[in-house]
Design a protein around this motif. Structure first.
Motif: not given
Length: 274
Positions: A11, A28, A201
């Motif tokens: 990330r 993700w 997310s």
């Protein structure tokens, strides 16, 4: 399988790379739910700092590849090394097409792909919902998916996304326990006719796997479902995104009519060296 530190390192690296005004499609929801069956993730560290990452993603009869190298560590052969390892892993999956993904705005990505035996296969638009009034969706039924909906989900992926039965069942099992991904079943007159998935997310809501059985398409169900889901996600304060292939004009018009606007394009190249 990726541990929590590796996920956080990826990330951080993604954020460093995306300062160049493009977005990387790292899927993700898949990264967090790796099973370890195949080698899909390739990482390059400089000391304790992750400076290169490449991931493989199985979708039906395709294996997609997407990766990145920190801007300060490019032109050192890092991505070439990662790509060679990933291609060898992809070759072991019989009857799979290898598709290489690069943001359309990434000059470094296009330069690397120009050195490989590949050609542009298709492009995909990433779209973001722009707040607009949504009406006339109250009569549509969208409910959470349950385990006894497995066959419906599998058949939808077969009929709408051209998965084989084996691929559809494997995909269902793979995402079943993904905590941020919510699957909902679309009903018409008490009968399951479609599905839509929403992944949460980073404070965003991404719509995936939106599909309706062919015999129920063209009846206005999809538009009402999209309005309903978007309205609900907006009420919860999420920014809402989705993706659509550039060649899918019907879906593109549907999304635009509900307030979605294109913000970015991803290009996909078919690798010819398998």
């Amino acid at each position: 399988m990726l541990n929590e530190k590796q996920l956080e390192d990826i990330r951080i690296l993604q954020h460093a790379c995306e300062r160049e005004d493009f977005s990387l499609k790292l899927n993700w929801e898949t990264l967090r739910s790796r099973t370890g069956v195949n080698k899909n993730d390739f990482l390059h560290y400089d000391g304790s700092k992750l400076v290169g990452f490449l991931g493989l993603y199985d979708f039906g009869n395709k294996v997609e590849m997407c990766g990145m190298v920190h801007p300060d560590f490019r032109r050192q052969g890092i991505f070439t090394k990662l790509a060679q390892e990933a291609i060898e892993s992809a070759r072991k999956r019989k009857d799979k097409l290898l598709i290489l993904n690069s943001p359309a705005q990434s000059s470094s990505g296009k330069q690397f792909l120009s050195q490989l035996p590949c050609k542009l296969a298709f492009s995909e638009f990433q779209m973001k919902w722009s707040e607009t009034t949504l009406e006339d969706y109250e009569d549509v039924v969208v409910r959470p998916s349950h385990r006894d909906d497995e066959e419906t989900e599998v058949q939808l992926d077969i009929h709408c996304f051209q998965f084989t039965e084996k691929e559809a069942r494997e995909y269902y099992q793979r995402i079943l326990y993904e905590n941020t991904l919510k699957t909902m079943i679309i009903e018409k007159d008490g009968r399951a006719v479609g599905k839509i998935r929403v992944d949460h997310s980073g404070g965003e809501a991404w719509i995936y796997g939106f599909s309706i059985f062919p015999k129920f398409q063209g009846k206005g169900i999809g538009k009402k479902v999209l309005k309903k889901v978007v309205a609900e996600q907006s009420q919860h304060g999420y920014d809402i995104f989705l993706e659509v292939e550039a060649t899918n004009e019907h879906a593109l018009r549907l999304y635009e009519s509900c307030g979605f606007k294109t913000i970015e394009r991803q290009d996909y190249y078919q690798y010819k060296g398998m």
